[in-house]
Design a protein around this motif. Structure first.
Motif, PDB file in Angstrom:
ATOM      1  N   VAL A  55       0.876  -1.164   0.000  1.00 46.27           N
ATOM      2  CA  VAL A  55       0.000   0.000   0.000  1.00 46.27           C
ATOM      3  C   VAL A  55       0.914   1.215   0.000  1.00 46.27           C
ATOM      4  CG1 VAL A  55      -1.705   1.289   1.346  1.00 46.27           C
ATOM      5  CG2 VAL A  55      -1.831  -1.200   1.242  1.00 46.27           C
ATOM      6  N   GLU A  56       0.726   2.132  -0.940  1.00 47.67           N
ATOM      7  CA  GLU A  56       1.665   3.235  -1.112  1.00 47.67           C
ATOM      8  C   GLU A  56       1.770   4.156   0.094  1.00 47.67           C
ATOM      9  OE1 GLU A  56       1.540   5.318  -4.773  1.00 47.67           O
ATOM     10  OE2 GLU A  56       1.178   3.489  -5.896  1.00 47.67           O
ATOM     11  N   ALA A  57       0.656   4.645   0.600  1.00 49.95           N
ATOM     12  CA  ALA A  57       0.691   5.559   1.741  1.00 49.95           C
ATOM     13  C   ALA A  57      -0.657   5.543   2.431  1.00 49.95           C
ATOM     14  CB  ALA A  57       1.016   6.976   1.282  1.00 49.95           C
ATOM     15  N   ALA A  58      -0.609   5.761   3.723  1.00 50.65           N
ATOM     16  CA  ALA A  58      -1.855   5.780   4.496  1.00 50.65           C
ATOM     17  C   ALA A  58      -2.523   7.140   4.409  1.00 50.65           C
ATOM     18  CB  ALA A  58      -1.556   5.454   5.954  1.00 50.65           C
ATOM     19  N   GLY A  59      -3.821   7.118   4.588  1.00 52.12           N
ATOM     20  CA  GLY A  59      -4.596   8.341   4.700  1.00 52.12           C
ATOM     21  C   GLY A  59      -5.266   8.368   6.059  1.00 52.12           C
ATOM     22  N   VAL A  60      -5.800   9.518   6.431  1.00 48.99           N
ATOM     23  CA  VAL A  60      -6.529   9.643   7.692  1.00 48.99           C
ATOM     24  C   VAL A  60      -8.001   9.427   7.375  1.00 48.99           C
ATOM     25  CG1 VAL A  60      -7.047  11.095   9.678  1.00 48.99           C
ATOM     26  CG2 VAL A  60      -4.822  11.291   8.541  1.00 48.99           C
ATOM     27  N   GLY A  61      -8.506   8.268   7.745  1.00 50.13           N
ATOM     28  CA  GLY A  61      -9.890   7.920   7.459  1.00 50.13           C
ATOM     29  C   GLY A  61     -10.879   8.610   8.366  1.00 50.13           C
ATOM     30  N   ALA A  62     -10.503   8.783   9.643  1.00 54.60           N
ATOM     31  CA  ALA A  62     -11.393   9.422  10.604  1.00 54.60           C
ATOM     32  C   ALA A  62     -10.568  10.024  11.732  1.00 54.60           C
ATOM     33  CB  ALA A  62     -12.380   8.413  11.179  1.00 54.60           C
ATOM     34  N   CYS A  63     -11.131  11.059  12.349  1.00 62.05           N
ATOM     35  CA  CYS A  63     -10.513  11.674  13.523  1.00 62.05           C
ATOM     36  C   CYS A  63     -11.598  11.905  14.561  1.00 62.05           C
ATOM     37  CB  CYS A  63      -9.825  12.989  13.185  1.00 62.05           C
ATOM     38  SG  CYS A  63      -9.106  13.776  14.640  1.00 62.05           S
ATOM     39  N   LYS A  64     -11.384  11.316  15.749  1.00 61.08           N
ATOM     40  CA  LYS A  64     -12.375  11.428  16.812  1.00 61.08           C
ATOM     41  C   LYS A  64     -12.028  12.494  17.841  1.00 61.08           C
ATOM     42  CE  LYS A  64     -11.875   6.979  17.428  1.00 61.08           C
ATOM     43  NZ  LYS A  64     -11.982   5.655  18.064  1.00 61.08           N
ATOM     44  N   VAL A  65     -11.037  13.352  17.540  1.00 57.44           N
ATOM     45  CA  VAL A  65     -10.614  14.386  18.482  1.00 57.44           C
ATOM     46  C   VAL A  65     -11.307  15.701  18.118  1.00 57.44           C
ATOM     47  CG1 VAL A  65      -8.665  15.508  19.598  1.00 57.44           C
ATOM     48  CG2 VAL A  65      -8.406  13.212  18.693  1.00 57.44           C
ATOM     49  N   ALA A  66     -12.479  15.920  18.689  1.00 57.66           N
ATOM     50  CA  ALA A  66     -13.307  17.079  18.344  1.00 57.66           C
ATOM     51  C   ALA A  66     -12.647  18.413  18.680  1.00 57.66           C
ATOM     52  CB  ALA A  66     -14.659  16.982  19.049  1.00 57.66           C
ATOM     53  N   ILE A  67     -11.683  18.433  19.611  1.00 56.45           N
ATOM     54  CA  ILE A  67     -11.050  19.692  20.005  1.00 56.45           C
ATOM     55  C   ILE A  67      -9.868  20.072  19.107  1.00 56.45           C
ATOM     56  CG2 ILE A  67     -11.811  19.564  22.413  1.00 56.45           C
ATOM     57  CD1 ILE A  67      -8.976  18.534  23.121  1.00 56.45           C
ATOM     58  N   CYS A  68      -9.606  19.300  18.069  1.00 56.30           N
ATOM     59  CA  CYS A  68      -8.525  19.626  17.136  1.00 56.30           C
ATOM     60  C   CYS A  68      -9.024  20.626  16.103  1.00 56.30           C
ATOM     61  CB  CYS A  68      -8.018  18.376  16.428  1.00 56.30           C
ATOM     62  SG  CYS A  68      -6.639  18.724  15.286  1.00 56.30           S
TER      63      CYS A  68
END
Length: 100
Positions: A55-68
Motif C-alpha cells: 500500500v503506497e501511503a496511508a490516509g486519515v480515514g477518521a478523527c475522533k478528536v473534536a477539540i482539534c
C-alpha cells in the motif's frame, strides 16, 4: 467494490514498532486518530513484523478528536499529518494535532 476518496495523507511516521511502519512511512490503507480527547493513532499495532509496504501511503480515514482545529465532523482537514511515539502517553500520536 473499491472506493476512491480524498483524505489527508500520513506524510511521516516515526513509530518503528508499528506493524504498518515501513522505512518511516505508514502503509495502512487508512488510520483512525483519537479516542475523543487524545490524538493517538488508533491503528497503531505493536509488532516486530511489518507489512510488505505494497500500500503506497496511508490516509486519515477518521478523527475522533473534536477539540482539534483540523477536525470537521469527525474528519481531518489537515493537508497531511505526522505520527510519532509519545513516551508520556506510551502511544503513537498525531503530532499535527492543534487545539481549536
Amino acid at each position: 467494490m473499491k472506493f476512491t476518496i480524498e483524505m489527508p495523507d500520513v506524510s511521516a511516521c516515526s513509530v518503528d514498532r508499528c506493524a504498518y511502519n515501513v522505512r518511516g512511512a505508514c502503509h495502512a490503507k487508512a488510520i483512525t486518530v483519537g479516542d475523543g480527547v487524545h490524538p493517538g493513532c488508533d491503528t497503531f499495532t505493536l509488532s516486530q513484523r511489518h507489512t510488505d509496504g505494497e500500500v503506497e501511503a496511508a490516509g486519515v480515514g477518521a478523527c475522533k478528536v473534536a477539540i482539534c482545529k483540523y477536525n470537521r465532523e469527525l474528519e481531518c482537514e489537515a493537508r497531511s499529518i505526522e505520527v510519532d511515539f509519545d513516551e508520556d502517553e506510551a502511544a503513537a500520536t498525531c503530532t499535527t494535532f492543534e487545539l481549536a
